[in-house]
Design a protein around this motif. Structure first.
Motif, PDB file in Angstrom:
ATOM      1  N   LEU A   1       0.820  -1.216   0.000  1.00  0.00           N
ATOM      2  CA  LEU A   1       0.000   0.000   0.000  1.00  0.00           C
ATOM      3  C   LEU A   1       0.857   1.272   0.000  1.00  0.00           C
ATOM      4  N   GLY A   2       2.166   1.119   0.116  1.00  0.00           N
ATOM      5  CA  GLY A   2       3.040   2.297   0.097  1.00  0.00           C
ATOM      6  C   GLY A   2       2.806   3.222   1.273  1.00  0.00           C
ATOM      7  N   VAL A   3       2.570   2.658   2.469  1.00  0.00           N
ATOM      8  CA  VAL A   3       2.298   3.471   3.657  1.00  0.00           C
ATOM      9  C   VAL A   3       3.579   4.209   4.054  1.00  0.00           C
ATOM     10  N   GLY A   4       3.477   5.525   4.224  1.00  0.00           N
ATOM     11  CA  GLY A   4       4.636   6.343   4.552  1.00  0.00           C
ATOM     12  C   GLY A   4       4.575   6.915   5.951  1.00  0.00           C
ATOM     13  N   ASP A   5       5.569   7.721   6.277  1.00  0.00           N
ATOM     14  CA  ASP A   5       5.690   8.347   7.599  1.00  0.00           C
ATOM     15  C   ASP A   5       5.708   7.299   8.706  1.00  0.00           C
ATOM     16  N   ARG A   6       6.524   6.261   8.501  1.00  0.00           N
ATOM     17  CA  ARG A   6       6.635   5.202   9.516  1.00  0.00           C
ATOM     18  C   ARG A   6       7.761   5.544  10.490  1.00  0.00           C
ATOM     19  N   HIS A   7       7.418   5.567  11.761  1.00  0.00           N
ATOM     20  CA  HIS A   7       8.402   5.784  12.822  1.00  0.00           C
ATOM     21  C   HIS A   7       7.952   4.997  14.047  1.00  0.00           C
ATOM     22  N   LEU A   8       8.760   5.022  15.080  1.00  0.00           N
ATOM     23  CA  LEU A   8       8.488   4.154  16.238  1.00  0.00           C
ATOM     24  C   LEU A   8       7.249   4.569  17.011  1.00  0.00           C
ATOM     25  N   ASP A   9       6.699   5.766  16.731  1.00  0.00           N
ATOM     26  CA  ASP A   9       5.489   6.189  17.435  1.00  0.00           C
ATOM     27  C   ASP A   9       4.222   5.589  16.842  1.00  0.00           C
ATOM     28  N   ASN A  10       4.248   5.195  15.575  1.00  0.00           N
ATOM     29  CA  ASN A  10       3.035   4.587  15.010  1.00  0.00           C
ATOM     30  C   ASN A  10       3.214   3.096  14.716  1.00  0.00           C
ATOM     31  N   LEU A  11       4.226   2.473  15.327  1.00  0.00           N
ATOM     32  CA  LEU A  11       4.352   1.015  15.360  1.00  0.00           C
ATOM     33  C   LEU A  11       3.959   0.575  16.761  1.00  0.00           C
ATOM     34  N   LEU A  12       2.872  -0.164  16.864  1.00  0.00           N
ATOM     35  CA  LEU A  12       2.303  -0.497  18.173  1.00  0.00           C
ATOM     36  C   LEU A  12       2.419  -1.989  18.456  1.00  0.00           C
ATOM     37  N   LEU A  13       2.504  -2.321  19.743  1.00  0.00           N
ATOM     38  CA  LEU A  13       2.636  -3.711  20.172  1.00  0.00           C
ATOM     39  C   LEU A  13       1.693  -3.939  21.349  1.00  0.00           C
ATOM     40  N   ALA A  14       0.783  -4.917  21.169  1.00  0.00           N
ATOM     41  CA  ALA A  14      -0.154  -5.278  22.240  1.00  0.00           C
ATOM     42  C   ALA A  14       0.525  -6.247  23.204  1.00  0.00           C
ATOM     43  N   PRO A  15       0.053  -6.326  24.451  1.00  0.00           N
ATOM     44  CA  PRO A  15       0.680  -7.231  25.428  1.00  0.00           C
ATOM     45  C   PRO A  15       0.687  -8.701  25.008  1.00  0.00           C
ATOM     46  N   ASP A  16      -0.313  -9.123  24.192  1.00  0.00           N
ATOM     47  CA  ASP A  16      -0.377 -10.531  23.775  1.00  0.00           C
ATOM     48  C   ASP A  16       0.498 -10.819  22.558  1.00  0.00           C
ATOM     49  N   GLY A  17       1.286  -9.823  22.079  1.00  0.00           N
ATOM     50  CA  GLY A  17       2.209 -10.052  20.970  1.00  0.00           C
ATOM     51  C   GLY A  17       1.716  -9.564  19.628  1.00  0.00           C
ATOM     52  N   HIS A  18       0.491  -9.059  19.550  1.00  0.00           N
ATOM     53  CA  HIS A  18      -0.015  -8.546  18.277  1.00  0.00           C
ATOM     54  C   HIS A  18       0.696  -7.244  17.928  1.00  0.00           C
ATOM     55  N   PHE A  19       1.333  -7.223  16.773  1.00  0.00           N
ATOM     56  CA  PHE A  19       1.998  -6.036  16.252  1.00  0.00           C
ATOM     57  C   PHE A  19       1.103  -5.415  15.186  1.00  0.00           C
ATOM     58  N   PHE A  20       0.990  -4.091  15.175  1.00  0.00           N
ATOM     59  CA  PHE A  20       0.178  -3.448  14.137  1.00  0.00           C
ATOM     60  C   PHE A  20       0.623  -2.002  13.955  1.00  0.00           C
ATOM     61  N   HIS A  21       0.186  -1.438  12.817  1.00  0.00           N
ATOM     62  CA  HIS A  21       0.502  -0.049  12.470  1.00  0.00           C
ATOM     63  C   HIS A  21      -0.699   0.840  12.763  1.00  0.00           C
ATOM     64  N   ALA A  22      -0.447   2.136  12.970  1.00  0.00           N
ATOM     65  CA  ALA A  22      -1.504   3.134  13.138  1.00  0.00           C
ATOM     66  C   ALA A  22      -1.111   4.387  12.362  1.00  0.00           C
ATOM     67  N   ASP A  23      -2.103   5.278  12.171  1.00  0.00           N
ATOM     68  CA  ASP A  23      -1.859   6.572  11.520  1.00  0.00           C
ATOM     69  C   ASP A  23      -1.433   6.387  10.062  1.00  0.00           C
ATOM     70  N   PHE A  24      -2.443   6.376   9.174  1.00  0.00           N
ATOM     71  CA  PHE A  24      -2.174   6.157   7.746  1.00  0.00           C
ATOM     72  C   PHE A  24      -2.394   7.457   6.964  1.00  0.00           C
ATOM     73  N   GLY A  25      -1.709   8.510   7.399  1.00  0.00           N
ATOM     74  CA  GLY A  25      -1.846   9.803   6.724  1.00  0.00           C
ATOM     75  C   GLY A  25      -1.107   9.883   5.402  1.00  0.00           C
TER      76      GLY A  25
END
Length: 903
Positions: free
Chosen positions: A755-779
């Motif tokens: 999808l060519g998602v840009g503006d990736r940094h450590l603030d919009n890479l999220l990790l849930a306690p159960d190990g689920h990793f996901f991205h946020a903020d798709f501006g």
């Protein structure tokens, strides 16, 4: 430096006006001997009295031609001075003036006997020409002193011989300097600034200056009168010697004071810019290709050598290339005749139905069938498809290529094509979605695609509902009132029927339509709002006819009221200047107030974000106001299942782009699971409720930025160990948790790359306690990124370290999951490309930049020109390059510093 504010003349819809104030100056009376020699001069009013009656005419000229009729002052009898003090309005607006506009002002005297330049019983007393724009292209404003040229009409030409403003003459060496005149000019400029308010007013000091200026003015006038008499005598001697009087007219000692309108800001000349000529609506009859419909008008460019010297030899340097809007859109007569000849043989032939391709032709057809939806068919390929159309009815993937090869403007051909569509085998959903795109406007084709969608269940239909609502823009729906939408559009009829039968479908359908009704941007237009307004009305009308439909209608109304309440408090919090603690306390009090009907919600209300969840009240104590610029609010609601459902409500931001990305991720997750590949994606839900507000599900997690600041060594692993410790598991962690982390990392890395998602940094890479990793903020999507040299895939060192390093077994497993996911999604690339094509006119920021290239940008990431093995190798190189690159690390560090500075 202060900001320079100005307005442009093309936006000033105000008529040109001028105030004629008074005429200054005098001249010695004519000698009695002259009147005896020329008795006709006795009838001219100005020769009888220094305050004779005069009138003034004003006319706008440009390009040495008059633009308007002249406008004149009313009659006025003068006693002590010639003062009109009258505003004249000319019949032209400033917005239509060219840059070389000027006012031709002529003062007329009365003479019953006429004379040189007479106009009836009026002869010119004098004239002056005042340009409307100065040398800096700014509009003149305020008082102006215009030099008057005696016995001449104002000519108004571009090279006027009666200029109101004289150019400064350089003083010759040895010539005496006129210090009084220079001082008067300087004082005039200061007086003008004083009058415009640019110099502060001091009453007692102003009076002193005015008196001193009057005395100096009288002295200068006396000296000027003497010099004028001397010049006049010298000029009379020259006339006796036979010199031409009109060769170089000199201004008299008369000055006409006028006033132009004043504006708060400088008015700068700007010409009206015409929009580029539109592409002809006459399409190539043999094509329904997207590149013709969506191609923007090209820029008009001058050919080489347009500014070449006049002595260029030949015509090569003087050619100008002119844009023809019918190029590439109008039919080529030779190709049209060729098509009629070829297709005439295979139109109603008896043997057409039994015509089968040989091995070579079959390979050609298979190659054509493998083309992506964005590929343009050549005329030969279209003719080949038409020739074997009956044979291709057994191939479900050939339907879109067949529709593109038909000349739908040919009635006979289109009628036969519609009959063949009825015999076609069942097609896939991705092909049906392509047929509902902007390039297929035939009602029979679109109805055929809708028939395929009827076979999809509600769960599958929900995956494409966002795009299907956008596809309604390409239906033949009249915005005029009085027509039901269901009569005009088979797609609208189908969607309304299915949405009325299923509350979940109806919930999302209703909110998707409401957002389109709320979109008042120029890109959409009033017709778009009217069409979706009719769709919403027909949906509500259909609901009432169904059993339980009245209750569904009331539920949707309650949802809208619930959204309005949240929007009110969110808007107030965003605009207030309070601290975060005070904002949070204010929201809690608002939510706990029984008058807002949020403490208890009875009957339970299905959440618009997720209709399967019914909320029964709010939990004010869990409220959080975030520190970002828009201050979104996290609110938790109690549900009928006894749990709390936290949501984030935000106003002031358009969430439709984020909503689209989450929908595509959800679809890709479904496609991967159909390939028996569960990558634990679990994307959070998001719903735009208007163009400036929306809801999103809150998932308990921490950003990698927060994790790295809390834990020192291998932060992600330390965070997971704290929440899922297992001394027997790999790296002291529960095996299921590490497996979830590896899989979800692989899924999101591949999907965000596609999808060519840009503006990736450590603030919009999220990790849930159960190990689920996901991205946020798709501006930023489709390859856009605010940072230079951004990586194509976000694979941070923290993620790899949590897997045990780049040489670990878990990292090798991660890469294997990436390859499997990429291969599975490449197989379904047509579906994904068609979904982006349907969103071309959805007014989503990163798609709106280049609507016709959105699907092409996604297609580039699939690398369909490569076979599967080469594509996987290419993906592996991207991963390795990103892992070893220094730029992503620098970007993360810079982002961390910026955030720390803001905090």
């Amino acid at each position: 430096m202060e900001p320079f504010s100005f307005a442009t003349s093309d936006s000033l819809d105000y008529p040109v006006s001028i105030r004629i104030i008074n005429l200054e100056g005098s001249e010695p009376p004519l000698p009695f001997s002259t009147l005896l020699e020329h008795p006709e001069l006795r009838h001219i009013g100005s020769n009888q009295s220094p305050h004779s009656d005069l009138y003034v005419t004003v006319q706008v000229w440009a390009g040495s031609k008059p633009l308007t009729v002249p406008v004149q002052t009313a009659y006025k009898s003068f006693r002590n001075e010639r003062r009109w003090n009258e505003w004249l309005t000319l019949p032209v607006n400033y917005s239509t003036l060219p840059q070389n506009s000027r006012l031709a002002i002529t003062i007329w005297d009365v003479s019953p006997t006429g004379g040189p330049g007479a106009h009836g019983h009026a002869i010119p007393f004098g004239g002056t020409t005042l340009p409307l724009f100065d040398k800096d292209n700014q509009l003149h404003k305020g008082r102006q002193k215009c030099h008057v040229y005696r016995h001449r009409r104002a000519d108004g030409n571009d090279d006027s011989k009666t200029p109101a403003i004289l150019p400064k003459k350089k003083s010759r060496k040895g010539a005496p300097e006129d210090k009084d005149a220079d001082e008067l000019d300087r004082m005039e400029k200061l007086f003008k600034k004083h009058e415009m308010g640019e110099i502060p007013r001091v009453d007692w000091l102003d009076q002193l200056v005015f008196r001193g200026f009057e005395k100096r003015g009288l002295q200068s006038a006396r000296s000027h009168t003497k010099s004028a008499q001397q010049q006049k005598a010298a000029r009379a001697d020259a006339l006796k010697d036979g010199e031409d009087a009109d060769s170089s007219p000199e201004p008299s000692n008369f000055l006409l004071n006028v006033e132009l309108p004043r504006f708060d800001f400088p008015i700068v000349f700007a010409d009206h810019e015409y929009s580029p000529p539109p592409v002809s609506s006459y399409l190539h009859p043999s094509s329904s290709q997207s590149n013709l419909v969506l191609r923007p008008p090209p820029e008009i460019q001058l050919g080489p050598g347009i500014n070449a010297a006049e002595d260029d030899e030949g015509y090569g340097g003087r050619l100008i290339r002119v844009y023809d809007p019918e190029v590439a859109a109008k039919d080529n007569p030779a190709e049209s005749k060729h098509r009629r000849l070829i297709r005439g043989q295979h139109r109603n032939g008896i043997l057409d139905k039994d015509l089968k391709p040989n091995a070579k032709v079959r390979d050609e057809l298979n190659t054509i069938m493998a083309y992506s939806p964005t590929h343009t068919l050549s005329p030969d390929e279209k003719d080949l498809i038409w020739k074997f159309r009956h044979h291709l009815t057994r191939n479900k993937k050939a339907i879109t290529k067949f529709v593109k090869s038909v000349n739908w403007h040919d009635q006979s051909e289109s009628r036969q094509a519609a009959q063949i569509l009825g015999k076609w085998t069942d097609i896939d959903v991705d092909d049906a979605l392509e047929l509902l795109g902007p390039t297929f406007d035939n009602s029979a084709v679109r109805a055929f695609a809708v028939d395929r969608l009827r076979k999809a269940d509600d769960q599958e239909l929900l995956l494409y509902l966002l795009q299907l609502v956008q596809a309604l823009k390409y239906e033949h729906i009249s915005p005029q009132p009085g027509h039901e939408v269901t009569q005009d559009s088979s797609l609208a009829r189908f969607l309304i029927s299915r949405a009325a039968n299923s509350f979940t479908l109806g919930n999302y359908f209703w909110w998707y339509v409401m957002v389109e009704c709320d979109d008042k941007s120029l890109d959409q237009g009033a017709d778009n709002q009217a069409i979706y307004g009719k769709i919403a009305y027909d949906f509500m009308t259909e609901l009432v006819k169904r059993p339980g439909g009245e209750e569904t209608r009331k539920t949707l109304k309650r949802q809208a009221e619930w959204i309005a309440i949240l929007s009110k408090i969110s808007g107030e919090i965003k605009e207030s200047n309070e601290s975060i603690a005070k904002r949070t306390e204010r929201v809690k009090q608002f939510l706990a107030d029984p008058r807002n009907e949020l403490v208890t919600i009875d009957p339970p209300l299905p959440l618009p974000l997720d209709p399967s969840v019914e909320i029964i009240g709010v939990a004010p104590e869990d409220t959080v106001v975030f520190k970002s610029s828009l201050h979104p609010i996290k609110v938790s609601f109690k549900t009928t299942s006894g749990r709390k459902y936290p949501i984030i409500f935000k106003t002031g931001d358009d969430l439709r782009q984020d909503q689209l990305v989450i929908q595509i991720i959800t679809l890709m997750d479904d496609l991967l699971q159909k390939e028996n590949l569960d990558l634990k994606l679990s994307p959070y839900k998001i719903l735009a409720t208007s163009t400036s507000a929306g809801l999103s599900q809150f998932v308990h997690s921490m950003s990698f930025q927060s994790i790295t600041s809390k834990y020192r060594n291998n932060p992600a692993l330390a965070y997971l160990k704290q929440n899922n410790p297992d001394s027997q598991g790999p790296m002291g962690l529960r095996k299921e948790t590490l497996d979830t982390f590896v899989k979800s990392c692989a899924g999101y890395c591949v999907i965000t790359y596609i999808l060519g998602v840009g503006d990736r940094h450590l603030d919009n890479l999220l990790l849930a306690p159960d190990g689920h990793f996901f991205h946020a903020d798709f501006g930023y999507i489709l390859g856009r990124d605010p940072k230079p040299f951004a990586p194509a895939m976000k694979l941070s060192k923290e993620m790899v370290d949590c897997m045990g390093g780049s040489n670990s077994e878990h990292y090798r497993q991660f890469k294997q999951y990436c390859f499997l996911a990429y291969s599975a999604l490449r197989k379904n690339c047509n579906l994904i490309l068609n979904l982006f094509t349907l969103m071309a006119n959805a007014n989503i920021p990163d798609i709106k930049l280049e609507p016709d290239k959105a699907a092409l940008k996604v297609k580039e990431r699939f690398h369909l020109e490569m076979d599967e093995e080469d594509a996987i190798r290419h993906l592996e190189r991207i991963m390795d390059d990103n892992l070893n690159a220094l730029v992503p690390v620098v970007i993360d560090k810079l982002h961390e510093l910026v955030q720390a500075f803001r905090a």
